[in-house]
Design an enzyme around this catalytic site. Structure first.
Site, PDB file in Angstrom:
ATOM      1  N   VAL A   1       0.852  -1.193   0.000  1.00 16.10           N
ATOM      2  CA  VAL A   1       0.000   0.000   0.000  1.00 16.10           C
ATOM      3  C   VAL A   1       0.888   1.243   0.000  1.00 16.10           C
ATOM      4  O   VAL A   1       1.729   1.425   0.880  1.00 16.10           O
ATOM      5  CB  VAL A   1      -0.944   0.014   1.215  1.00 16.10           C
ATOM      6  CG1 VAL A   1      -1.800   1.280   1.209  1.00 16.10           C
ATOM      7  CG2 VAL A   1      -1.831  -1.227   1.211  1.00 16.10           C
ATOM      8  N   LYS A   2       0.683   2.073  -0.999  1.00 13.58           N
ATOM      9  CA  LYS A   2       1.482   3.289  -1.160  1.00 13.58           C
ATOM     10  C   LYS A   2       0.765   4.450  -0.482  1.00 13.58           C
ATOM     11  O   LYS A   2      -0.403   4.718  -0.749  1.00 13.58           O
ATOM     12  CB  LYS A   2       1.676   3.560  -2.652  1.00 13.58           C
ATOM     13  CG  LYS A   2       2.831   4.453  -3.010  1.00 13.58           C
ATOM     14  CD  LYS A   2       2.984   4.438  -4.536  1.00 13.58           C
ATOM     15  CE  LYS A   2       4.116   5.301  -4.999  1.00 13.58           C
ATOM     16  NZ  LYS A   2       4.150   5.336  -6.483  1.00 13.58           N
TER      17      LYS A   2
END
Length: 216
Positions: A82-83
């Site tokens: 997850v960025k």
């Protein structure tokens, strides 16, 4: 150093994968929007193609929204990272994801304090942006060196992804300065394969071969 390709284009990912050097993919909302496809469907498609990390970015700006989006993304595949943007709420989300065992890539890093905070919050990766720092007259490669030194000094396991890579020098210098990974557009990956002397050498080998065979 590991190599990620920075794209949401399936054909580019396949082409990079065929080179035998691809360790992961990074995407962002702009790259996915350019493809004109459903975000979650495209991320799922990429995750099936690449066994390594696939960074998918949240678009919420508040921690609660980031966490909900991140859970949805992480459920797509085990290799989803997850960025998260480097903000106060981003740090809160990173802490929550770390407690849930969800990998994170903290993006838009432009300073040592930002990288240090992200690492302490539990980020799996931090992404300092080389090209964008160069654009404003700052030394993006020096930032890589400084982050690597501090992470080493304090025993922080967070890995450094050299991002906003514009040319081959960024890649070689980032590797020398301690970046664990470079995320690179496909056109720059192709540039890495070339050198004028390689081209001249191939031309000479072929010319010598053809001359020898014509004479026979």
């Amino acid at each position: 150093m590991k190599f990620f390709v920075d794209t949401a284009n399936i054909n580019e990912i396949k082409e990079a994968n065929e080179l035998g050097i691809l360790d992961g993919v990074t995407t962002n909302p702009s790259l996915v929007a350019k493809e004109g496809v459903d975000f979650h469907e495209r991320i799922a498609e990429i995750a099936k193609l690449v066994p390594g990390s696939v960074s998918a970015e949240v678009i919420s700006l508040d921690a609660e929204g980031m966490i909900e989006e991140g859970k949805t993304l992480a459920a797509i595949s085990e290799n989803i990272t997850v960025k998260v943007p480097m903000t106060v709420d981003g740090l809160k989300a990173v802490k929550a994801f770390a407690e849930l065992g969800i990998k994170t890539n903290v993006t838009l890093i432009f300073s040592v304090p930002q990288a240090l905070l992200a690492a302490r919050a539990g980020a799996t990766y931090v992404s300092p942006f080389l090209g964008r720092l160069d654009d404003i007259g700052h030394d993006g490669l020096q930032l890589i060196s400084d982050i690597a030194d501090i992470f080493s000094t304090h025993g922080l396991p967070t890995q450094i992804i050299a991002a906003s890579v514009r040319h081959p020098v960024h890649v070689s210098e980032a590797a020398k300065r301690g970046a664990h990974i470079a995320t690179i557009p496909l056109n720059v990956i192709k540039q890495l394969t070339g050198h004028p002397l390689t081209d001249k050498g191939i031309e000479k080998f072929l010319a010598d071969w053809n001359k020898e065979n014509v004479e026979k």
